[in-house]
Design a protein around this motif. Structure first.
Motif, short mmCIF file in Angstrom:
data_model
loop_
_atom_site.label_atom_id
_atom_site.label_comp_id
_atom_site.label_asym_id
_atom_site.label_seq_id
_atom_site.Cartn_x
_atom_site.Cartn_y
_atom_site.Cartn_z
N GLU A 240 0.89 -1.25 -0.05
CA GLU A 240 -0.06 0.03 -0.10
C GLU A 240 0.83 1.29 0.08
N ALA A 241 1.95 1.29 0.81
CA ALA A 241 2.83 2.27 0.81
C ALA A 241 3.62 2.44 -0.45
N ASP A 242 3.92 1.39 -1.10
CA ASP A 242 4.87 1.51 -2.26
C ASP A 242 3.94 2.07 -3.63
N TYR A 243 2.89 1.43 -3.64
CA TYR A 243 2.13 1.72 -4.81
C TYR A 243 0.82 2.71 -4.77
N TRP A 244 0.43 3.05 -3.67
CA TRP A 244 -0.73 3.93 -3.22
C TRP A 244 -0.09 5.04 -2.27
N GLY A 245 1.04 5.09 -1.80
CA GLY A 245 1.57 6.20 -1.07
C GLY A 245 0.66 6.10 0.11
N ARG A 246 0.22 5.19 0.70
CA ARG A 246 -0.35 5.06 2.17
C ARG A 246 0.81 4.86 3.24
N PHE A 247 1.02 5.97 3.71
CA PHE A 247 2.11 5.63 5.04
C PHE A 247 1.59 6.70 6.02
N PRO A 248 1.90 6.56 7.29
CA PRO A 248 1.64 7.63 8.39
C PRO A 248 1.96 8.90 8.13
N GLU A 249 1.02 9.86 8.34
CA GLU A 249 1.25 11.25 7.94
C GLU A 249 0.49 12.03 8.95
N THR B 237 -1.65 17.76 7.92
CA THR B 237 -0.64 17.70 6.41
C THR B 237 -1.59 16.93 5.33
N VAL B 238 -2.25 15.81 5.91
CA VAL B 238 -3.12 15.33 4.74
C VAL B 238 -4.13 16.08 4.24
N PHE B 239 -4.81 16.77 5.20
CA PHE B 239 -5.88 17.85 4.73
C PHE B 239 -5.40 18.66 3.77
N LEU B 240 -4.12 19.52 4.52
CA LEU B 240 -3.49 20.50 3.36
C LEU B 240 -3.34 19.80 2.06
N ASN B 241 -2.68 18.83 2.24
CA ASN B 241 -2.18 18.32 0.69
C ASN B 241 -3.42 17.98 -0.21
N VAL C 299 -8.55 6.75 11.57
CA VAL C 299 -7.08 6.62 11.66
C VAL C 299 -6.65 6.52 10.39
N ALA C 300 -7.08 5.27 9.83
CA ALA C 300 -6.67 4.62 8.64
C ALA C 300 -6.90 5.57 7.24
N LEU C 301 -7.85 6.11 7.21
CA LEU C 301 -8.39 6.93 6.20
C LEU C 301 -7.89 8.43 6.25
N LEU C 302 -7.58 9.11 7.38
CA LEU C 302 -7.36 10.38 7.57
C LEU C 302 -5.98 10.67 8.04
N ALA C 303 -5.23 9.55 8.29
CA ALA C 303 -3.81 10.14 8.90
C ALA C 303 -2.84 8.77 8.19
N MET C 304 -3.14 8.11 7.36
CA MET C 304 -2.38 6.96 6.79
C MET C 304 -2.20 7.21 5.22
N SER C 305 -2.17 8.51 4.72
CA SER C 305 -1.55 8.49 3.34
C SER C 305 -1.39 9.90 3.23
N SER C 306 -0.88 10.48 2.18
CA SER C 306 -0.45 11.48 1.97
C SER C 306 -1.28 12.66 1.52
N PHE C 307 -2.61 12.03 1.11
CA PHE C 307 -3.63 13.05 0.81
C PHE C 307 -4.91 11.88 0.81
N TYR C 308 -6.10 12.51 0.97
CA TYR C 308 -7.12 11.74 1.17
C TYR C 308 -7.51 10.64 -0.19
N MET C 309 -7.80 9.40 0.26
CA MET C 309 -7.69 8.47 -0.82
C MET C 309 -8.78 7.46 -0.37
N SER C 310 -9.71 7.37 -1.20
CA SER C 310 -10.70 6.19 -0.79
C SER C 310 -11.53 6.64 0.45
N VAL C 311 -11.89 7.80 0.89
CA VAL C 311 -12.69 7.82 1.67
C VAL C 311 -13.90 7.91 1.42
N GLY C 312 -14.31 8.42 0.15
CA GLY C 312 -15.53 8.25 -0.20
C GLY C 312 -16.02 6.89 -0.41
#
Length: 406
Positions: free
Chosen positions: A278-287, A291-295, A344-357
């Motif tokens: 997930e981190a390598d291919y979708w950029g899902r890592f702790p943030e 910062t995630v919101f601003l990105n 936590v997984a959706l709002l703080a584990m990627s560089s931007f909001y992804m698949s929250v919807g």
């Protein structure tokens, strides 16, 4: 404990108790057994179930019509191809070739991000359905029917008459397109919602088994397990009535995840290889959450092609936060325990909001809230419908014509 608190914690409401008592008296009068007196068998359709299936059926008819109308000038792909892009391809590849991927697949390591439950089921279904794309769409079709009935029964367990409203709120939600596509949301919910309903009825063993199958489909099954554990601790038909005798069953949902991690450890030397993928291919890592919101905010301003998508993601994130706060205010601790890890997984584990919807489909406390409220205040549902339904239609068109990623 108030009725609201009982509903929040997974306990039985006064209305349910009264209904069960009346059913028991009627059964005794007719010579029925005590077991038969408790409730109709799960496979017996009730009037609310039939209405839920009608909603499911006509929603599918409407969305397929819309797919046909949205296609001219946007796509000439066959219908099955329009329902099985992206993640569907990955599930099918795993079902066909395993986690090695198809011969020569350059990005095969990404496949470990997808849990094995759905691919394993596809492999079994392939015995009778030779077309892989058709098989995964059928899984979603049948799964969404199960979700409709389970959501209706869950709504009715909170307030009589709310089941139909709850099902309507769900199928008209902005991201309901994933009840059409060959994705994991429908099979997961077809296991998770019944698990929640079974827990409310005090059937902890069956709830744990359903949750275990759900965990084999998505890591979200662990969030479900957390919610069930809290429900067991605080509900009247959990720890208070059974003691610790049934508590070990609450460990069962974690077994498929543990088994998959052991498989990955044997295969790659990393039990958390799915997270690394997930981190390598979708950029899902702790943030940091801000910062995630601003990105995401920055992307919504500077990437015009996906501007609407990013804004939808931010709105969905806001809905999730508000929903969690509402559970705390109403002391619905089981729902809180299910939703908070998702935040936590959706709002703080990627560089931007992804698949929250997309994940909003898993937030059944949201649709229950709309359904229960709509029984006494129909205007609330009308307001919800005015916002949700148009977005749902747009997303059906975008997803099935390839515009989902711009």
């Amino acid at each position: 404990m108030t009725e609201t608190q009982q509903a929040a914690s997974g306990g039985t409401t006064a209305e349910e108790t009264t209904g069960d008592a009346e059913a028991a008296e009627a059964a005794q009068a007719s010579g029925a057994s005590g077991l038969e007196a408790e409730a109709p068998r799960w496979w017996h359709l009730r009037p609310a179930d039939s209405m839920a299936l009608l909603i499911w059926f006509f929603w599918h008819v409407a969305t397929y019509i819309y797919m046909v109308l949205a296609a001219p000038g946007r796509t000439d792909a066959p219908m099955l191809d329009r329902l099985t892009p992206w993640d569907s391809d990955n599930f099918i590849t795993i079902a066909q070739y395993g986690y090695d991927g198809s011969p020569g697949m350059p990005d095969a390591p990404k496949l470990t991000a997808f849990f094995p439950g759905l691919p394993l089921f596809l492999r079994v279904l392939h015995v009778v359905v030779s077309d892989w794309s058709l098989a995964i769409v059928l899984v979603t079709l049948v799964g969404s029917a199960v979700v409709a009935v389970a959501l209706s029964r869950l709504g009715e367990s909170y307030r009589e008459g709310s089941g139909t409203w709850t099902v309507l709120a769900f199928f008209l939600s902005p991201f309901a397109v994933f009840m059409l596509a060959g994705y994991s949301e429908a099979p997961f919910l077809a296991l998770a919602v019944p698990a929640w309903l079974l827990a409310r009825r005090g059937r902890w063993e069956a709830a744990a088994v359903c949750a275990a199958f759900a965990s084999s489909v998505r890591i979200s099954g662990l969030f479900l397990a957390a919610g069930l554990a809290v429900a067991f601790l605080v509900s009247d038909n959990g720890l208070r009535s059974t003691g610790w005798r049934k508590a070990p069953w609450l460990l069962v949902p974690g077994l498929p995840v543990l088994a998959y991690m052991l498989y990955l450890w044997h295969r790659t030397g990393m039990p958390m290889a799915w997270k690394q993928a997930e981190a390598d291919y979708w950029g899902r890592f702790p943030e940091k959450p801000w910062t995630v919101f601003l990105n995401t905010w920055d992307r919504s301003l500077n990437e015009p092609v996906l501007q609407t998508s990013y804004r939808e993601e931010m709105i969905a994130a806001g809905v999730l936060v508000a929903l969690i706060v509402w559970q705390v205010v109403r002391r619905r601790w089981a729902d809180f325990a299910y939703l908070a890890p998702q935040a936590v997984a959706l709002l703080a584990m990627s560089s931007f909001y992804m698949s929250v919807g997309r994940a909003s489909l898993l937030w059944w406390p949201l649709y229950l809230s709309v359904g229960v409220t709509a029984v006494r205040r129909p205007w609330v549902f009308m307001a919800y419908l005015a916002v949700a339904a148009p977005v749902m239609a747009i997303n059906v068109g975008n997803f099935t014509t390839g515009a989902w990623v711009g």
